[in-house]
Design an enzyme around this catalytic site. Sequence first.
Site, mmCIF file in Angstrom:
data_model
loop_
_atom_site.group_PDB
_atom_site.id
_atom_site.type_symbol
_atom_site.label_atom_id
_atom_site.label_comp_id
_atom_site.label_asym_id
_atom_site.label_seq_id
_atom_site.Cartn_x
_atom_site.Cartn_y
_atom_site.Cartn_z
ATOM 1 N N GLU A 263 0.874 -1.171 0.000
ATOM 2 C CA GLU A 263 0.000 0.000 0.000
ATOM 3 C C GLU A 263 0.909 1.219 0.000
ATOM 4 O O GLU A 263 1.743 1.382 0.903
ATOM 5 C CB GLU A 263 -0.944 -0.006 1.202
ATOM 6 N N CYS A 297 -1.908 8.795 4.053
ATOM 7 C CA CYS A 297 -2.008 8.414 2.642
ATOM 8 C C CYS A 297 -3.404 8.651 2.108
ATOM 9 O O CYS A 297 -3.608 8.672 0.888
ATOM 10 C CB CYS A 297 -1.588 6.960 2.453
ATOM 11 N N GLU A 397 2.436 13.584 -4.513
ATOM 12 C CA GLU A 397 1.948 13.619 -3.135
ATOM 13 C C GLU A 397 2.796 14.570 -2.288
ATOM 14 O O GLU A 397 3.993 14.363 -2.124
ATOM 15 C CB GLU A 397 1.991 12.207 -2.547
#
Length: 496
Positions: A263, A297, A397
Amino acid sequence: MPWSRSHLEMADTYENYVDGEWRASETGDTFEVRNPSDTTQVVAEVQQSSEADANGAVEAAAAAQDEWADTPGPARGKFLRETAKRMDQRRDELAETLASEEGKTLSEASGEVGRAVNIFYYYAERAMDYAGESYNPSAQGQNLYTVREPVGVAGLITPWNYPIAIPAWKMAPALATGNTVVCKLSGDAPTVYLKVVECMDEATDAAGVPDGVVNVLTGSGEEVGQPIIQHEDVDAVSFTGSRQVGDMIYEQATDAHKRIQTELGSKNPTIVTESADIEEAARIVGGGAFGVTGQACTATERVLVHESVEEEFVDALVDYAEGVEIGHSVEDPGMGPKVSESELETTLDYIETAQDEGATIEYGGGQPEGSEYEDGHFVEPTVVTGLDSDATVMQEEVFGPFAGIMTFSDLDEAIELANDVEYGLAAGIVTEDHNEANRFVDEIDFGIVKVNEATTGLELHVPFGGMNASSSETYREQGEEGMDYFTIIKTVYDSY
């Protein structure tokens, strides 16, 4: 003794936990874990472990695996339950430790600790009823069923941003299903989970757990993480972290025919439609973007606003950002610091890049002023406008308290913009139109979809995971699917 801040002023040294005992690294070296609110304060010292330490932990796990696999599910559940009880008793201590080493506010840290406690309780109960399924056979005089068996030794590589919840949601289902584990904690915030391991150590005696079932180390990815991943006795790898590292681990694990689950990062959008309550939308977006200092996240970073309400929404989100009190984590402000200097610098660099690419800084963009912020990694919540979808900060990100706003003219354009990233973890929409909500759910390419809620905030008993570059898309975490990952199915034909 009641927990107090003074405990943190006497930094303890924590050892690795291997083969049922606490062990110093064979290197003899340790490193300091510092408080990101006040870097003059050392929270703890932990082991700078080596490849030899990692190999020893894997060997211990492999030696204990058969006995643990043969342990009945209810007995494995008892171990998790006894661990949860001890964690619950130390809840305040764990929360203050988490806040002091990672940067979450005390309220946010308390919520994460509570989640971890409940994860252990949840899998303690699931260990008793997770076995397989029965089927109707085609022939008479036959039983047809499946059983689930543990994969073996699980290597767990965990990040700093949820330093108690993520190790818990990897480790608890692995243990519940009869696997032994070797876990490498992040060096930025390892102490809170080392205290969980203290609870597990105490629970081993109460539950009769063999030595070597749980092994936990600290150290670098190169010296500890890589040997765990590459060791021939490790059967499954579960990794949460950056895309760059995750892609490398995926290739290494699959080349070695190991089961792999990753992930990774994301770039999460929230759509604000023309029908949305603007004040509520600002609250939802602000919470998703600035909560946990944007270090999630699932944090909101792309905000897509209908052109007719852009000005009203920007004003409302700026008002929300202005109301976020920045401060030292254990004092429970509205927002704490970034976890480290490098993470702070990365966020500031992204904001500078946004300005270079033509962004308008509507609010924030720098570090707060004042003597109380001088020794910490503090940054302001930041709202920017004026960028297209292909701008750097709209694609990569930021992992900080950042909201980049773009506009759209209709829902088709909004969904196209929301999907216009490589990632696909969490996405949200704020709308009063049920048709818009259903179209969004159907057409968005993200693993977690939220309607009239922040992209952050998740239940522990449902699947968690992303799509596209956010995940290996092999198995989901949490809930029953978290147990599926750590087991393999055997189909049994029993004729009589």
